[in-house]
Design a protein around this motif. Sequence first.
Motif, PDB file in Angstrom:
ATOM      1  N   GLU A   1      -3.711  12.309   1.350  1.00 35.99           N
ATOM      2  CA  GLU A   1      -4.915  11.914   2.072  1.00 35.99           C
ATOM      3  C   GLU A   1      -4.875  10.448   2.507  1.00 35.99           C
ATOM      4  O   GLU A   1      -5.651  10.026   3.348  1.00 35.99           O
ATOM      5  N   ILE A   2      -3.980   9.675   1.908  1.00 35.20           N
ATOM      6  CA  ILE A   2      -3.933   8.234   2.191  1.00 35.20           C
ATOM      7  C   ILE A   2      -2.993   7.986   3.362  1.00 35.20           C
ATOM      8  O   ILE A   2      -1.778   8.186   3.253  1.00 35.20           O
ATOM      9  N   ALA A   3      -3.534   7.568   4.471  1.00 38.09           N
ATOM     10  CA  ALA A   3      -2.733   7.319   5.682  1.00 38.09           C
ATOM     11  C   ALA A   3      -2.384   5.842   5.765  1.00 38.09           C
ATOM     12  O   ALA A   3      -3.133   4.989   5.268  1.00 38.09           O
TER      13      ALA A   3
ATOM     14  N   THR B   1       5.084  12.986  10.779  1.00 40.57           N
ATOM     15  CA  THR B   1       4.900  11.556  11.080  1.00 40.57           C
ATOM     16  C   THR B   1       3.651  10.969  10.418  1.00 40.57           C
ATOM     17  O   THR B   1       3.286   9.836  10.703  1.00 40.57           O
ATOM     18  N   ASP B   2       3.011  11.727   9.526  1.00 38.50           N
ATOM     19  CA  ASP B   2       1.735  11.294   8.933  1.00 38.50           C
ATOM     20  C   ASP B   2       1.805   9.942   8.244  1.00 38.50           C
ATOM     21  O   ASP B   2       0.827   9.189   8.250  1.00 38.50           O
ATOM     22  N   HIS B   3       2.953   9.637   7.607  1.00 39.57           N
ATOM     23  CA  HIS B   3       3.026   8.424   6.788  1.00 39.57           C
ATOM     24  C   HIS B   3       4.049   7.410   7.313  1.00 39.57           C
ATOM     25  O   HIS B   3       4.467   6.522   6.571  1.00 39.57           O
ATOM     26  N   ILE B   4       4.445   7.570   8.576  1.00 40.79           N
ATOM     27  CA  ILE B   4       5.278   6.548   9.212  1.00 40.79           C
ATOM     28  C   ILE B   4       4.368   5.383   9.593  1.00 40.79           C
ATOM     29  O   ILE B   4       3.262   5.588  10.102  1.00 40.79           O
ATOM     30  N   LEU B   5       4.816   4.159   9.320  1.00 43.66           N
ATOM     31  CA  LEU B   5       4.021   2.969   9.660  1.00 43.66           C
ATOM     32  C   LEU B   5       4.351   2.541  11.093  1.00 43.66           C
ATOM     33  O   LEU B   5       5.510   2.283  11.418  1.00 43.66           O
ATOM     34  N   PHE B   6       3.336   2.477  11.936  1.00 47.63           N
ATOM     35  CA  PHE B   6       3.504   2.022  13.316  1.00 47.63           C
ATOM     36  C   PHE B   6       2.968   0.595  13.428  1.00 47.63           C
ATOM     37  O   PHE B   6       1.839   0.311  13.021  1.00 47.63           O
ATOM     38  N   ILE B   7       3.802  -0.287  13.974  1.00 52.24           N
ATOM     39  CA  ILE B   7       3.384  -1.667  14.218  1.00 52.24           C
ATOM     40  C   ILE B   7       3.450  -1.898  15.728  1.00 52.24           C
ATOM     41  O   ILE B   7       4.525  -1.876  16.320  1.00 52.24           O
ATOM     42  N   GLY B   8       2.287  -2.070  16.344  1.00 52.48           N
ATOM     43  CA  GLY B   8       2.237  -2.338  17.777  1.00 52.48           C
ATOM     44  C   GLY B   8       2.315  -3.836  18.029  1.00 52.48           C
ATOM     45  O   GLY B   8       1.925  -4.644  17.189  1.00 52.48           O
ATOM     46  N   SER B   9       2.842  -4.203  19.182  1.00 52.99           N
ATOM     47  CA  SER B   9       3.017  -5.622  19.483  1.00 52.99           C
ATOM     48  C   SER B   9       2.876  -5.841  20.979  1.00 52.99           C
ATOM     49  O   SER B   9       3.349  -5.040  21.783  1.00 52.99           O
TER      50      SER B   9
ATOM     51  N   ASN C   1       0.813  -1.212   0.000  1.00 53.86           N
ATOM     52  CA  ASN C   1       0.000   0.000   0.000  1.00 53.86           C
ATOM     53  C   ASN C   1       0.849   1.265   0.000  1.00 53.86           C
ATOM     54  O   ASN C   1       0.423   2.297  -0.529  1.00 53.86           O
ATOM     55  N   ARG C   2       2.047   1.180   0.573  1.00 50.95           N
ATOM     56  CA  ARG C   2       2.943   2.335   0.545  1.00 50.95           C
ATOM     57  C   ARG C   2       3.397   2.618  -0.883  1.00 50.95           C
ATOM     58  O   ARG C   2       3.491   3.766  -1.302  1.00 50.95           O
ATOM     59  N   TRP C   3       3.708   1.559  -1.617  1.00 57.72           N
ATOM     60  CA  TRP C   3       4.100   1.731  -3.024  1.00 57.72           C
ATOM     61  C   TRP C   3       2.906   2.248  -3.831  1.00 57.72           C
ATOM     62  O   TRP C   3       3.053   3.152  -4.657  1.00 57.72           O
ATOM     63  N   ARG C   4       1.717   1.686  -3.569  1.00 52.99           N
ATOM     64  CA  ARG C   4       0.515   2.120  -4.296  1.00 52.99           C
ATOM     65  C   ARG C   4       0.247   3.602  -4.045  1.00 52.99           C
ATOM     66  O   ARG C   4      -0.160   4.337  -4.954  1.00 52.99           O
ATOM     67  N   ARG C   5       0.464   4.045  -2.777  1.00 52.12           N
ATOM     68  CA  ARG C   5       0.224   5.448  -2.439  1.00 52.12           C
ATOM     69  C   ARG C   5       1.073   6.378  -3.295  1.00 52.12           C
ATOM     70  O   ARG C   5       0.628   7.452  -3.716  1.00 52.12           O
TER      71      ARG C   5
END
Length: 414
Positions: free
Chosen positions: A59-61, A304-312, A45-49
């Motif tokens: 607009e794509i988060a 930080t709008d487009h940084i991917l956060f992965i919670g665990s 999805n990051r590449w698609r964005r």
Amino acid sequence: MRPLLSKDSTWADRALTPGETVDALARYIVGQDEAKRAVAIALRNRWRRQMVPEALRDEIAPKNIIMIGPTGVGKTEIARRLARLADSPFLKVEASRFTEVGYVGRDVESMIRDLSELAVSMAKKRAQDAVIHRAREIAEERALSILLPEVRGQDMSETREKLRKKLKAGKLDDSEVELELEDRSGPFVEIFSGAGMEEMELNLKDMMGSLFPGRTKQRRMKVSEALKVLANQEAQKLIDMDKVVETALGKVEHSGIIFLDEIDKIAGRESRYGPDVSREGVQRDLLPLVEGTTVNTKYGMVRTDHILFIGSGAFHMSKPSDMIPEFQGRFPIRVELKSLTKGDFVRILTEPENALVKQYIELLRTEGVELVYDDDAVEEVARIAFEMNQRMENIGARRLHTVMEKLLEEVSFE
């Protein structure tokens, strides 16, 4: 707004389909297909964005992910391998290290500063690698000038060429030369700063550095070592640090990944006996970062709008629904990682490219020992690890390290 990734680091070079990403992750991680699919889609999805019209791009988060599962099942490894596949700046932090603003502890914004520092280091190394060939040529000329100082009125070109041939052939590697290097042993200043004061600390250190101008010192070293030092110095002169910083911050903003481990430790609601560690406060402080804000770093402002956060988190004592609703809403994708079975342990020991059995075989081969595992032995190691996890604390695949170390203790010692 910062430009998207430059041509030399574009997503087009690493535009893996979700299926290819899952296959690449499967080379190192056994099972957990649901989690692999989730991160593979997030990556694509990051590449698609970046392919959509520019008006819609902002607009794509990113769709942040929460991985739920016990320790040792591959949560961190999936995120780390994903970042390596995408060549993205990656930072792993424990959510429990942070405290609400006003408490003694780390400010949540420091993770963005750490990620920026990491990205600049990555970009700087890449830039130096690109010019290292030219830097080595200049370093060679400097080394020749040190070995054979010019004498006014004398033509020493022939002697210099002979010396160059010896230098290239490595015949002068053990000779010693004297280099003038920067003396970093200036006055030491310890600055104690509270949460959120890291930027002030950096500015104070820079100011103190300017009060004590750089000094140099003479140091003797072998020619082979001197060539490396000189090449490193020349590479730093050849790169454009402004461009390096711009590229690095662009990578942080558009492809950075932050892995928030132990997120379950801040998931509980406030204790009836006091504020505890102010878990909700940490969630409230993290919320602007995850939603998208601007953080001041020593390299400039970072969005930080487009940084991917992965919670665990294991979520033994709490559940994701215990988090404040706004925080839950910013992690729309949830995947549950399953506990590992005995069959998974057998596969972990043998299948991945970095399989534990392969590691021990290669380690002992350095001592001239040929280690051989038959299928029964692998099955038995897996059985012991699985049963130990059932009887004691379940630490997942990390139990295999315990069993293997105990099994090979005598051989490794002797």
